[in-house]
Design a protein around this motif. Structure first.
Motif, PDB file in Angstrom:
ATOM      1  N   ALA A 104       0.867  -1.169   0.000  1.00 32.41           N
ATOM      2  CA  ALA A 104       0.000   0.000   0.000  1.00 32.41           C
ATOM      3  C   ALA A 104       0.906   1.223   0.000  1.00 32.41           C
ATOM      4  O   ALA A 104       2.110   1.110   0.182  1.00 32.41           O
ATOM      5  CB  ALA A 104      -0.888  -0.013   1.240  1.00 32.41           C
ATOM      6  N   ASP A 105       0.318   2.375  -0.198  1.00 33.85           N
ATOM      7  CA  ASP A 105       1.111   3.605  -0.218  1.00 33.85           C
ATOM      8  C   ASP A 105       0.520   4.587   0.782  1.00 33.85           C
ATOM      9  O   ASP A 105      -0.430   5.309   0.476  1.00 33.85           O
ATOM     10  CB  ASP A 105       1.132   4.204  -1.625  1.00 33.85           C
ATOM     11  CG  ASP A 105       2.015   5.437  -1.721  1.00 33.85           C
ATOM     12  OD1 ASP A 105       2.641   5.827  -0.703  1.00 33.85           O
ATOM     13  OD2 ASP A 105       2.091   6.022  -2.817  1.00 33.85           O
ATOM     14  N   VAL A 106       1.074   4.610   1.970  1.00 27.21           N
ATOM     15  CA  VAL A 106       0.575   5.461   3.039  1.00 27.21           C
ATOM     16  C   VAL A 106       0.649   6.942   2.680  1.00 27.21           C
ATOM     17  O   VAL A 106      -0.060   7.763   3.244  1.00 27.21           O
ATOM     18  CB  VAL A 106       1.306   5.152   4.372  1.00 27.21           C
ATOM     19  CG1 VAL A 106       2.706   5.724   4.359  1.00 27.21           C
ATOM     20  CG2 VAL A 106       0.520   5.637   5.564  1.00 27.21           C
ATOM     21  N   PHE A 107       1.481   7.286   1.709  1.00 29.77           N
ATOM     22  CA  PHE A 107       1.598   8.679   1.289  1.00 29.77           C
ATOM     23  C   PHE A 107       0.477   9.104   0.349  1.00 29.77           C
ATOM     24  O   PHE A 107       0.276  10.291   0.114  1.00 29.77           O
ATOM     25  CB  PHE A 107       2.961   8.929   0.640  1.00 29.77           C
ATOM     26  CG  PHE A 107       4.089   8.749   1.618  1.00 29.77           C
ATOM     27  CD1 PHE A 107       4.316   9.690   2.614  1.00 29.77           C
ATOM     28  CD2 PHE A 107       4.906   7.644   1.555  1.00 29.77           C
ATOM     29  CE1 PHE A 107       5.338   9.532   3.528  1.00 29.77           C
ATOM     30  CE2 PHE A 107       5.939   7.474   2.462  1.00 29.77           C
ATOM     31  CZ  PHE A 107       6.154   8.423   3.449  1.00 29.77           C
ATOM     32  N   ASP A 108      -0.254   8.133  -0.187  1.00 34.34           N
ATOM     33  CA  ASP A 108      -1.400   8.415  -1.051  1.00 34.34           C
ATOM     34  C   ASP A 108      -2.621   8.674  -0.167  1.00 34.34           C
ATOM     35  O   ASP A 108      -3.008   7.818   0.620  1.00 34.34           O
ATOM     36  CB  ASP A 108      -1.651   7.216  -1.967  1.00 34.34           C
ATOM     37  CG  ASP A 108      -2.821   7.400  -2.909  1.00 34.34           C
ATOM     38  OD1 ASP A 108      -3.593   8.376  -2.774  1.00 34.34           O
ATOM     39  OD2 ASP A 108      -2.991   6.535  -3.788  1.00 34.34           O
ATOM     40  N   ARG A 109      -3.221   9.837  -0.304  1.00 34.63           N
ATOM     41  CA  ARG A 109      -4.334  10.205   0.584  1.00 34.63           C
ATOM     42  C   ARG A 109      -5.526   9.269   0.486  1.00 34.63           C
ATOM     43  O   ARG A 109      -6.326   9.190   1.407  1.00 34.63           O
ATOM     44  CB  ARG A 109      -4.755  11.644   0.349  1.00 34.63           C
ATOM     45  CG  ARG A 109      -5.388  11.896  -0.989  1.00 34.63           C
ATOM     46  CD  ARG A 109      -5.840  13.319  -1.100  1.00 34.63           C
ATOM     47  NE  ARG A 109      -5.972  13.670  -2.513  1.00 34.63           N
ATOM     48  CZ  ARG A 109      -5.947  14.892  -2.970  1.00 34.63           C
ATOM     49  NH1 ARG A 109      -5.798  15.893  -2.147  1.00 34.63           N
ATOM     50  NH2 ARG A 109      -6.084  15.129  -4.242  1.00 34.63           N
ATOM     51  N   ALA A 110      -5.653   8.538  -0.601  1.00 35.66           N
ATOM     52  CA  ALA A 110      -6.781   7.619  -0.766  1.00 35.66           C
ATOM     53  C   ALA A 110      -6.472   6.214  -0.248  1.00 35.66           C
ATOM     54  O   ALA A 110      -7.350   5.353  -0.243  1.00 35.66           O
ATOM     55  CB  ALA A 110      -7.176   7.553  -2.234  1.00 35.66           C
ATOM     56  N   CYS A 111      -5.252   5.971   0.207  1.00 37.25           N
ATOM     57  CA  CYS A 111      -4.857   4.632   0.640  1.00 37.25           C
ATOM     58  C   CYS A 111      -5.480   4.296   1.996  1.00 37.25           C
ATOM     59  O   CYS A 111      -5.333   5.052   2.962  1.00 37.25           O
ATOM     60  CB  CYS A 111      -3.335   4.534   0.726  1.00 37.25           C
ATOM     61  SG  CYS A 111      -2.800   2.861   1.127  1.00 37.25           S
ATOM     62  N   PRO A 112      -6.163   3.154   2.090  1.00 37.49           N
ATOM     63  CA  PRO A 112      -6.789   2.765   3.366  1.00 37.49           C
ATOM     64  C   PRO A 112      -5.784   2.487   4.481  1.00 37.49           C
ATOM     65  O   PRO A 112      -6.155   2.441   5.648  1.00 37.49           O
ATOM     66  CB  PRO A 112      -7.591   1.517   3.021  1.00 37.49           C
ATOM     67  CG  PRO A 112      -7.181   1.104   1.669  1.00 37.49           C
ATOM     68  CD  PRO A 112      -6.457   2.225   1.013  1.00 37.49           C
ATOM     69  N   SER A 113      -4.510   2.337   4.135  1.00 32.70           N
ATOM     70  CA  SER A 113      -3.514   2.106   5.180  1.00 32.70           C
ATOM     71  C   SER A 113      -3.411   3.316   6.106  1.00 32.70           C
ATOM     72  O   SER A 113      -3.066   3.172   7.284  1.00 32.70           O
ATOM     73  CB  SER A 113      -2.143   1.785   4.579  1.00 32.70           C
ATOM     74  OG  SER A 113      -1.616   2.894   3.877  1.00 32.70           O
ATOM     75  N   ARG A 114      -3.725   4.498   5.593  1.00 40.43           N
ATOM     76  CA  ARG A 114      -3.693   5.704   6.445  1.00 40.43           C
ATOM     77  C   ARG A 114      -4.677   5.589   7.595  1.00 40.43           C
ATOM     78  O   ARG A 114      -4.356   5.930   8.730  1.00 40.43           O
ATOM     79  CB  ARG A 114      -4.035   6.951   5.628  1.00 40.43           C
ATOM     80  CG  ARG A 114      -2.883   7.546   4.921  1.00 40.43           C
ATOM     81  CD  ARG A 114      -3.243   8.924   4.429  1.00 40.43           C
ATOM     82  NE  ARG A 114      -2.156   9.482   3.656  1.00 40.43           N
ATOM     83  CZ  ARG A 114      -2.131  10.716   3.212  1.00 40.43           C
ATOM     84  NH1 ARG A 114      -3.137  11.534   3.446  1.00 40.43           N
ATOM     85  NH2 ARG A 114      -1.105  11.147   2.517  1.00 40.43           N
ATOM     86  N   ASP A 115      -5.880   5.138   7.293  1.00 39.76           N
ATOM     87  CA  ASP A 115      -6.887   4.991   8.339  1.00 39.76           C
ATOM     88  C   ASP A 115      -6.449   3.964   9.374  1.00 39.76           C
ATOM     89  O   ASP A 115      -6.547   4.192  10.580  1.00 39.76           O
ATOM     90  CB  ASP A 115      -8.239   4.577   7.756  1.00 39.76           C
ATOM     91  CG  ASP A 115      -8.911   5.681   6.967  1.00 39.76           C
ATOM     92  OD1 ASP A 115      -8.619   6.866   7.227  1.00 39.76           O
ATOM     93  OD2 ASP A 115      -9.739   5.354   6.100  1.00 39.76           O
ATOM     94  N   ALA A 116      -5.983   2.812   8.900  1.00 39.32           N
ATOM     95  CA  ALA A 116      -5.550   1.762   9.822  1.00 39.32           C
ATOM     96  C   ALA A 116      -4.392   2.245  10.685  1.00 39.32           C
ATOM     97  O   ALA A 116      -4.367   2.000  11.902  1.00 39.32           O
ATOM     98  CB  ALA A 116      -5.157   0.505   9.050  1.00 39.32           C
ATOM     99  N   LEU A 117      -3.461   2.948  10.082  1.00 29.11           N
ATOM    100  CA  LEU A 117      -2.325   3.484  10.828  1.00 29.11           C
ATOM    101  C   LEU A 117      -2.793   4.488  11.872  1.00 29.11           C
ATOM    102  O   LEU A 117      -2.333   4.469  13.020  1.00 29.11           O
ATOM    103  CB  LEU A 117      -1.323   4.126   9.873  1.00 29.11           C
ATOM    104  CG  LEU A 117       0.016   4.530  10.461  1.00 29.11           C
ATOM    105  CD1 LEU A 117       0.761   3.325  11.024  1.00 29.11           C
ATOM    106  CD2 LEU A 117       0.858   5.221   9.400  1.00 29.11           C
ATOM    107  N   GLU A 118      -3.736   5.330  11.494  1.00 30.55           N
ATOM    108  CA  GLU A 118      -4.276   6.305  12.440  1.00 30.55           C
ATOM    109  C   GLU A 118      -4.992   5.609  13.596  1.00 30.55           C
ATOM    110  O   GLU A 118      -4.876   6.024  14.753  1.00 30.55           O
ATOM    111  CB  GLU A 118      -5.241   7.251  11.732  1.00 30.55           C
ATOM    112  CG  GLU A 118      -5.831   8.310  12.643  1.00 30.55           C
ATOM    113  CD  GLU A 118      -6.801   9.238  11.929  1.00 30.55           C
ATOM    114  OE1 GLU A 118      -7.628   9.832  12.633  1.00 30.55           O
ATOM    115  OE2 GLU A 118      -6.740   9.354  10.697  1.00 30.55           O
ATOM    116  N   HIS A 119      -5.708   4.537  13.304  1.00 28.89           N
ATOM    117  CA  HIS A 119      -6.445   3.829  14.350  1.00 28.89           C
ATOM    118  C   HIS A 119      -5.516   3.222  15.400  1.00 28.89           C
ATOM    119  O   HIS A 119      -5.823   3.250  16.586  1.00 28.89           O
ATOM    120  CB  HIS A 119      -7.332   2.741  13.749  1.00 28.89           C
ATOM    121  CG  HIS A 119      -8.399   3.279  12.857  1.00 28.89           C
ATOM    122  ND1 HIS A 119      -8.972   2.539  11.851  1.00 28.89           N
ATOM    123  CD2 HIS A 119      -9.009   4.495  12.802  1.00 28.89           C
ATOM    124  CE1 HIS A 119      -9.875   3.263  11.222  1.00 28.89           C
ATOM    125  NE2 HIS A 119      -9.915   4.459  11.783  1.00 28.89           N
TER     126      HIS A 119
END
Length: 125
Positions: A9-24
């Motif tokens: 995944a690409d956490v730097f991409d604003r649409a990547c769901p990994s951002r949400d999981a990382l934030e959680h």
């Protein structure tokens, strides 16, 4: 960069769901809930007492997000009154292990952090 080094995944991409999981898992309440659950299974109110300062609403939202992401298991037993228990899933246990290393590192470096804060406050204050 070879295929093994590329992220799935690409956490730097604003649409990547990994951002949400990382934030959680790395948000203030997520990391504290995960750390508490490394101690074992908790009922909601016991977990709320363990994570000092969290509101009932915030704990509920945090647990729902962590459950949705597969880090936390929620078991509701059909009894009266309802009995609900929370525990880490295998994915949650692996994640918590990595978070624990970060927590331990920050706690060990706390004197340096506090010194940096004092220096900053002296300059900015």
């Amino acid at each position: 960069m070879d295929a093994h080094q590329q992220l799935l995944a690409d956490v730097f991409d604003r649409a990547c769901p990994s951002r949400d999981a990382l934030e959680h898992v790395t948000g203030r309440w997520g990391i504290l809930a995960m750390m508490a659950l490394t101690e074992g299974t908790f009922r909601f109110n016991a977990l709320r007492r363990r994570v000092d300062g969290i509101s009932e609403k915030m704990l509920s939202q945090t647990l729902q997000a962590l459950e949705r992401d597969g880090f936390v298991h929620r078991e509701a037993q059909p009894v009266i009154p309802p009995k609900v228990e929370y525990s880490l899933t295998p994915l949650g246990e692996q994640t918590a292990e990595k978070l624990f290393a970060l927590v331990r590192f920050v706690e060990e470096r706390l004197p340096e952090i506090m010194s940096a804060r004092r220096a900053y406050d002296e300059v900015k204050g």
